[in-house]
Design an enzyme around this catalytic site. Structure first.
Site, mmCIF file in Angstrom:
data_model
loop_
_atom_site.group_PDB
_atom_site.id
_atom_site.type_symbol
_atom_site.label_atom_id
_atom_site.label_comp_id
_atom_site.label_asym_id
_atom_site.label_seq_id
_atom_site.Cartn_x
_atom_site.Cartn_y
_atom_site.Cartn_z
ATOM 1 N N HIS A 109 -6.351 31.283 37.359
ATOM 2 C CA HIS A 109 -7.377 30.245 37.405
ATOM 3 C C HIS A 109 -8.248 30.496 38.628
ATOM 4 O O HIS A 109 -7.732 30.872 39.682
ATOM 5 C CB HIS A 109 -6.691 28.872 37.523
ATOM 6 C CG HIS A 109 -7.604 27.787 38.014
ATOM 7 N ND1 HIS A 109 -7.490 27.244 39.280
ATOM 8 C CD2 HIS A 109 -8.636 27.158 37.422
ATOM 9 C CE1 HIS A 109 -8.416 26.307 39.428
ATOM 10 N NE2 HIS A 109 -9.130 26.239 38.325
ATOM 11 N N ASN A 111 -11.975 28.811 40.556
ATOM 12 C CA ASN A 111 -13.006 27.796 40.529
ATOM 13 C C ASN A 111 -13.842 27.975 41.788
ATOM 14 O O ASN A 111 -13.322 28.178 42.879
ATOM 15 C CB ASN A 111 -12.364 26.401 40.487
ATOM 16 C CG ASN A 111 -13.410 25.301 40.525
ATOM 17 O OD1 ASN A 111 -13.526 24.569 41.490
ATOM 18 N ND2 ASN A 111 -14.192 25.210 39.477
ATOM 19 N N ARG A 113 -17.319 26.160 43.456
ATOM 20 C CA ARG A 113 -18.206 25.020 43.174
ATOM 21 C C ARG A 113 -19.031 24.605 44.388
ATOM 22 O O ARG A 113 -18.656 24.842 45.533
ATOM 23 C CB ARG A 113 -17.395 23.828 42.663
ATOM 24 C CG ARG A 113 -16.351 23.340 43.633
ATOM 25 C CD ARG A 113 -15.475 22.228 43.053
ATOM 26 N NE ARG A 113 -14.467 21.829 44.028
ATOM 27 C CZ ARG A 113 -13.267 22.405 44.144
ATOM 28 N NH1 ARG A 113 -12.893 23.363 43.324
ATOM 29 N NH2 ARG A 113 -12.428 22.004 45.078
ATOM 30 N N GLY A 261 -18.233 11.979 32.467
ATOM 31 C CA GLY A 261 -18.828 12.181 31.149
ATOM 32 C C GLY A 261 -19.158 13.628 30.879
ATOM 33 O O GLY A 261 -20.144 13.952 30.234
#
Lengths: 303, 303
Positions: A109, A111, A113, A261
């Protein structure tokens, strides 16, 4: 004079990183190809989701880029930083999870950001975060050492204390409290990074992103042809359950995505394609499976 | 004069209910048998976990009794009732999840619980909670009607407004926001129940517990012999992923258990034995699988 952070440069880097990683993963698989979905988000922003399914080497590989904007940071992002509550934000990142077919090849994994939280008439607050971590099903000390050496190399130009700090943070973050197990053998984890100023912090982000393939591919190549049977497959599917438990119960990125969302299918592409749970299962004492728990699923100095 | 709630009577009822349900499930399965683990909890209390694995009809059935005590209610229990923060508590309950093998037989869940929160020199605060809900993989309106009629019958002696209220609460509670889907076709859900006083509230709890088998077994018997193939099995495993998502992301009972240092293997026996995730999968328009989403996975008046 403080320059505003160069949001566009970060975005370009992230999009390129996604391309580069997808190309390398595809070329390592003899069979699979990434499928791309571009999507827009009603509240602002969108992404490029890329998933390789049912490859020869990779049972599933998801490599996502997203750039979302919102009027108000969600609770998962402000829990530790209440001063940011109510700020508008941009979040952009590359997030990937690779689930190999062969149980001797670990799941990985990564990530990378960038966040920027804005408020009228105030300076923007920005930070970088990310890292990479490895989740083996069967432990190989040689692989763990290689993984952590590359992680250390990625950090070295920023000082000797950087790798140990982010290595420890990774052990602490990827920890399943209800199992008293680490998710895997860790790697790097950092967040809220802005202390080196934008230019040097962004260089660090790139260093982490650029080292991921060097960390992972040699391990894939070393293990992908190891013969295995039903027993190893069953253990792999069982251990994948821990991956699901971590991502749905603890992972901040997953909760941030679901709460803000985000696009559910892109967020949950981290979940493995096939998973087993078995009530109260324990490995036979002295087995290779038991050795995973005793020797690999707890924080260790791998270098 | 207010009598203290009869904690012991509740405990006896719960232990008997566990016995009765296990006997009925075992007798419905031609093959499987429950295995029991008794456990103690360091912080106080313990339980009887019973799991039937790899039965002929039930791929996994978990029926747990637990009675735990603690010095301080955990956050999941006080989020909505801050006045109880810091109180010592006892929590006891029966919790069950049945995962059948045949995709035409729905998964069912029931939970019956009693809480009492105590503080020196103050009256204890107590309440009941629970309910039961059904998660079909293929929809049968006849089964949904039967399930809800039994739910209504369980509530009827307490007034005509009770079933609609707890039915609506169930639809609202078992809802996956990130999927915009209900978990299944609902049933009953209630919490914080003490408004009828201890005696009448406890009677209601028993009515719900005693109606569960009447609601579920006729459906099992009607569907367990329906022929099915690889397609139905794949869809069942895929939909089981939603069960995992709900339990790990939203379910208060699961979070309460994990946060209060409960026995992980007993809490997570709710997770199905085998589960699939598939990126961005959608049922073919007009298929039986599509009909599950359009006709069953949204709140409906079933009676």
């Amino acid at each position: 004079m403080t320059l505003a952070p160069d949001t566009l440069a970060v975005k370009h880097y992230l999009v390129d990183l996604q391309d580069q990683i997808c190309a390398a993963i595809e070329s390592e698989d003899d069979d699979g190809a990434f499928r791309e979905d571009r999507w827009d988000r009603e509240q602002g922003g969108g992404g490029r989701t890329r998933v390789l399914q049912a490859g020869a080497v990779f049972e599933q590989a998801g490599v996502n880029f997203s750039h979302v904007t919102g009027g108000e940071l969600p609770p998962s992002a402000t829990a530790a930083r209440p001063e940011l509550e109510g700020r508008a934000y941009q979040a952009m990142g590359v997030s990937l999870v690779i689930h190999p077919r062969n149980p001797y090849v670990p799941t990985s994994h990564a990530n990378i950001r960038f966040f920027i939280a804005e408020k009228p008439d105030e300076a923007p607050v920005w930070w970088f975060g990310g890292g990479f971590d490895l989740t083996p099903y069967y432990g190989f000390e040689e692989d763990a050492r290689h993984w952590h050496r590359v992680a250390r190399a990625a950090c070295a130009p920023w000082g000797d204390e950087v790798y140990p700090r982010y290595k420890a943070w990774c052990d602490e973050y990827f920890f399943l409290k209800h199992r008293a197990e680490t998710r895997g053998i860790g790697g790097l984890f950092f967040d809220d990074l802005n202390e080196w100023g934008f230019v040097r912090s962004f260089e660090f982000l790139r260093s982490v992103g650029d080292h991921y393939l060097d960390a992972y591919l040699p391990i894939v190549q070393r293990r992908r042809h190891l013969p295995h049977g039903e027993r190893e497959r069953r253990f792999q599917l069982y251990r994948r359950g821990r991956y699901v438990e971590f991502n749905l119960v603890y992972d901040r990125g997953t909760l941030f995505g679901l709460q803000s969302g985000g696009r559910t299918e892109s967020i949950l592409m981290s979940l493995p394609p096939l998973v087993r749970w078995e009530y109260n299962w324990h490995p036979a004492p002295g087995s290779e499976e038991a050795r995973l728990y005793s020797d690999f699923l707890r924080p260790r100095d791998w270098i």
